[in-house]
Motif scaffolding. Structure first.
Motif, PDB file in Angstrom:
ATOM      1  N   ALA A 126       0.803  -1.225   0.000  1.00 27.82           N
ATOM      2  CA  ALA A 126       0.000   0.000   0.000  1.00 27.82           C
ATOM      3  C   ALA A 126       0.839   1.280   0.000  1.00 27.82           C
ATOM      4  O   ALA A 126       0.287   2.354  -0.248  1.00 27.82           O
ATOM      5  N   ILE A 127       2.140   1.196   0.249  1.00 26.69           N
ATOM      6  CA  ILE A 127       2.939   2.424   0.328  1.00 26.69           C
ATOM      7  C   ILE A 127       3.353   2.899  -1.063  1.00 26.69           C
ATOM      8  O   ILE A 127       3.516   2.108  -1.988  1.00 26.69           O
ATOM      9  N   ASP A 128       3.504   4.201  -1.181  1.00 22.56           N
ATOM     10  CA  ASP A 128       3.998   4.793  -2.420  1.00 22.56           C
ATOM     11  C   ASP A 128       5.501   4.564  -2.475  1.00 22.56           C
ATOM     12  O   ASP A 128       6.227   4.889  -1.538  1.00 22.56           O
ATOM     13  N   ARG A 129       5.967   3.965  -3.567  1.00 19.28           N
ATOM     14  CA  ARG A 129       7.394   3.652  -3.674  1.00 19.28           C
ATOM     15  C   ARG A 129       7.839   3.752  -5.123  1.00 19.28           C
ATOM     16  O   ARG A 129       7.044   3.549  -6.038  1.00 19.28           O
ATOM     17  N   PRO A 130       9.123   4.052  -5.328  1.00 16.63           N
ATOM     18  CA  PRO A 130       9.631   4.139  -6.696  1.00 16.63           C
ATOM     19  C   PRO A 130       9.743   2.760  -7.327  1.00 16.63           C
ATOM     20  O   PRO A 130       9.768   1.742  -6.632  1.00 16.63           O
ATOM     21  N   ALA A 131       9.829   2.746  -8.640  1.00 17.60           N
ATOM     22  CA  ALA A 131      10.021   1.487  -9.360  1.00 17.60           C
ATOM     23  C   ALA A 131      11.419   0.954  -9.055  1.00 17.60           C
ATOM     24  O   ALA A 131      12.388   1.705  -9.022  1.00 17.60           O
ATOM     25  N   VAL A 132      11.508  -0.335  -8.792  1.00 19.70           N
ATOM     26  CA  VAL A 132      12.782  -0.995  -8.500  1.00 19.70           C
ATOM     27  C   VAL A 132      12.876  -2.212  -9.406  1.00 19.70           C
ATOM     28  O   VAL A 132      11.895  -2.921  -9.617  1.00 19.70           O
ATOM     29  N   THR A 133      14.048  -2.456  -9.951  1.00 11.70           N
ATOM     30  CA  THR A 133      14.287  -3.604 -10.809  1.00 11.70           C
ATOM     31  C   THR A 133      15.219  -4.568 -10.118  1.00 11.70           C
ATOM     32  O   THR A 133      16.228  -4.153  -9.542  1.00 11.70           O
ATOM     33  N   ILE A 134      14.891  -5.845 -10.152  1.00  6.80           N
ATOM     34  CA  ILE A 134      15.755  -6.895  -9.606  1.00  6.80           C
ATOM     35  C   ILE A 134      16.231  -7.734 -10.785  1.00  6.80           C
ATOM     36  O   ILE A 134      15.420  -8.215 -11.571  1.00  6.80           O
ATOM     37  N   GLU A 135      17.545  -7.902 -10.880  1.00  2.00           N
ATOM     38  CA  GLU A 135      18.114  -8.706 -11.961  1.00  2.00           C
ATOM     39  C   GLU A 135      18.983  -9.813 -11.376  1.00  2.00           C
ATOM     40  O   GLU A 135      19.701  -9.590 -10.403  1.00  2.00           O
ATOM     41  N   GLY A 136      18.915 -10.991 -11.967  1.00  2.00           N
ATOM     42  CA  GLY A 136      19.813 -12.085 -11.601  1.00  2.00           C
ATOM     43  C   GLY A 136      19.492 -12.786 -10.301  1.00  2.00           C
ATOM     44  O   GLY A 136      20.330 -13.506  -9.766  1.00  2.00           O
ATOM     45  N   LEU A 137      18.295 -12.627  -9.772  1.00  2.58           N
ATOM     46  CA  LEU A 137      17.947 -13.247  -8.493  1.00  2.58           C
ATOM     47  C   LEU A 137      17.643 -14.733  -8.625  1.00  2.58           C
ATOM     48  O   LEU A 137      17.996 -15.515  -7.745  1.00  2.58           O
ATOM     49  N   ASP A 138      17.022 -15.149  -9.705  1.00  5.74           N
ATOM     50  CA  ASP A 138      16.546 -16.525  -9.803  1.00  5.74           C
ATOM     51  C   ASP A 138      17.633 -17.576  -9.538  1.00  5.74           C
ATOM     52  O   ASP A 138      17.390 -18.500  -8.769  1.00  5.74           O
ATOM     53  N   PRO A 139      18.819 -17.464 -10.092  1.00  7.01           N
ATOM     54  CA  PRO A 139      19.845 -18.479  -9.799  1.00  7.01           C
ATOM     55  C   PRO A 139      20.300 -18.477  -8.337  1.00  7.01           C
ATOM     56  O   PRO A 139      20.914 -19.436  -7.882  1.00  7.01           O
ATOM     57  N   CYS A 140      19.969 -17.422  -7.595  1.00  2.00           N
ATOM     58  CA  CYS A 140      20.381 -17.315  -6.192  1.00  2.00           C
ATOM     59  C   CYS A 140      19.299 -17.763  -5.214  1.00  2.00           C
ATOM     60  O   CYS A 140      19.548 -17.846  -4.007  1.00  2.00           O
ATOM     61  N   ARG A 141      18.111 -18.027  -5.702  1.00  2.00           N
ATOM     62  CA  ARG A 141      16.980 -18.309  -4.802  1.00  2.00           C
ATOM     63  C   ARG A 141      17.255 -19.459  -3.837  1.00  2.00           C
ATOM     64  O   ARG A 141      16.863 -19.405  -2.678  1.00  2.00           O
ATOM     65  N   GLU A 142      17.938 -20.489  -4.295  1.00  2.00           N
ATOM     66  CA  GLU A 142      18.207 -21.630  -3.401  1.00  2.00           C
ATOM     67  C   GLU A 142      19.093 -21.216  -2.226  1.00  2.00           C
ATOM     68  O   GLU A 142      19.007 -21.811  -1.148  1.00  2.00           O
ATOM     69  N   LEU A 143      19.914 -20.188  -2.392  1.00  2.00           N
ATOM     70  CA  LEU A 143      20.735 -19.706  -1.291  1.00  2.00           C
ATOM     71  C   LEU A 143      19.879 -19.102  -0.172  1.00  2.00           C
ATOM     72  O   LEU A 143      20.299 -19.025   0.973  1.00  2.00           O
ATOM     73  N   PHE A 144      18.679 -18.633  -0.521  1.00  2.00           N
ATOM     74  CA  PHE A 144      17.739 -18.077   0.450  1.00  2.00           C
ATOM     75  C   PHE A 144      16.757 -19.136   0.968  1.00  2.00           C
ATOM     76  O   PHE A 144      15.831 -18.815   1.695  1.00  2.00           O
ATOM     77  N   GLY A 145      16.939 -20.381   0.526  1.00  2.00           N
ATOM     78  CA  GLY A 145      16.051 -21.462   0.953  1.00  2.00           C
ATOM     79  C   GLY A 145      14.816 -21.593   0.090  1.00  2.00           C
ATOM     80  O   GLY A 145      13.848 -22.247   0.494  1.00  2.00           O
ATOM     81  N   LEU A 146      14.839 -21.011  -1.105  1.00  2.00           N
ATOM     82  CA  LEU A 146      13.675 -21.010  -1.987  1.00  2.00           C
ATOM     83  C   LEU A 146      13.941 -21.789  -3.254  1.00  2.00           C
ATOM     84  O   LEU A 146      15.091 -21.890  -3.701  1.00  2.00           O
ATOM     85  N   ALA A 147      12.906 -22.312  -3.854  1.00  2.00           N
ATOM     86  CA  ALA A 147      13.030 -22.999  -5.144  1.00  2.00           C
ATOM     87  C   ALA A 147      13.181 -21.944  -6.238  1.00  2.00           C
ATOM     88  O   ALA A 147      12.688 -20.831  -6.129  1.00  2.00           O
ATOM     89  N   THR A 148      13.860 -22.324  -7.313  1.00  2.00           N
ATOM     90  CA  THR A 148      13.958 -21.417  -8.452  1.00  2.00           C
ATOM     91  C   THR A 148      12.608 -21.338  -9.139  1.00  2.00           C
ATOM     92  O   THR A 148      11.783 -22.241  -9.026  1.00  2.00           O
ATOM     93  N   THR A 149      12.377 -20.253  -9.852  1.00  2.00           N
ATOM     94  CA  THR A 149      11.090 -20.068 -10.519  1.00  2.00           C
ATOM     95  C   THR A 149      11.123 -20.469 -11.967  1.00  2.00           C
ATOM     96  O   THR A 149      10.134 -20.348 -12.671  1.00  2.00           O
ATOM     97  N   LEU A 150      12.280 -20.930 -12.444  1.00  2.00           N
ATOM     98  CA  LEU A 150      12.382 -21.334 -13.860  1.00  2.00           C
ATOM     99  C   LEU A 150      11.638 -22.610 -14.139  1.00  2.00           C
ATOM    100  O   LEU A 150      11.483 -23.473 -13.368  1.00  2.00           O
TER     101      LEU A 150
END
Length: 150
Positions: A126-150
């Motif tokens: 709900a907060i007003d926030r600027p646009a942010v882009t995330i690049e290259g996260l998917d190959p790192c997801r397992e490091l955070f304990g998450l499955a990749t989205t590919l």
């Protein structure tokens, strides 16, 4: 991002450097334990005094929150600050964080009280926030304990 003995998918701590005009001005930290289950991150930050009051602290927190909520699908972000440190408390409150109790720590052999604050996904959305882009996260997801989205 490199794996180390201190970083596991169950317990991690991401230190992000903050630059202005190619000069380091601060650090934004995001950490979690059992993130895959709890979906909760903790944040801490430091910003050089000469950079206070210019919106940099808010921008660095917003970028970290975007990574947590949009990138990693967090449900909550928590933070805390010494009760006598109004600047980060004001940023947190402006971003929609709600009081979540206190903690007591020892600093220089004296008790210091910190205010804990919590931000839920709906309040972040709900907060007003600027646009942010995330690049290259998917190959790192397992490091955070998450499955990749590919």
């Amino acid at each position: 991002m490199l794996r180390s003995r201190q970083w596991t998918p169950q317990s991690w701590n991401l230190q992000l450097a903050v630059f202005e005009h190619d000069r380091p001005v601060g650090v934004q930290q995001m950490s979690a334990r059992d993130f895959a289950v709890l979906r909760e991150v903790k944040s801490a930050s430091w910003l050089g005094l000469e950079h206070h009051g210019r919106g940099i602290g808010r921008e660095m927190r917003l970028a970290m929150l975007h990574l947590a909520f949009a990138g990693l699908d967090a449900e909550y972000a928590v933070t805390e600050s010494f009760a006598d440190n109004p600047a980060p408390l004001a940023i947190s409150k402006r971003l929609g964080y709600q009081p979540d109790g206190i903690s007591r720590d020892v600093l220089h052999d004296e008790v210091r009280v910190s205010q804990r604050l919590r931000l839920g996904r709906p309040d972040w959305a709900a907060i007003d926030r600027p646009a942010v882009t995330i690049e290259g996260l998917d190959p790192c997801r397992e490091l955070f304990g998450l499955a990749t989205t590919l």
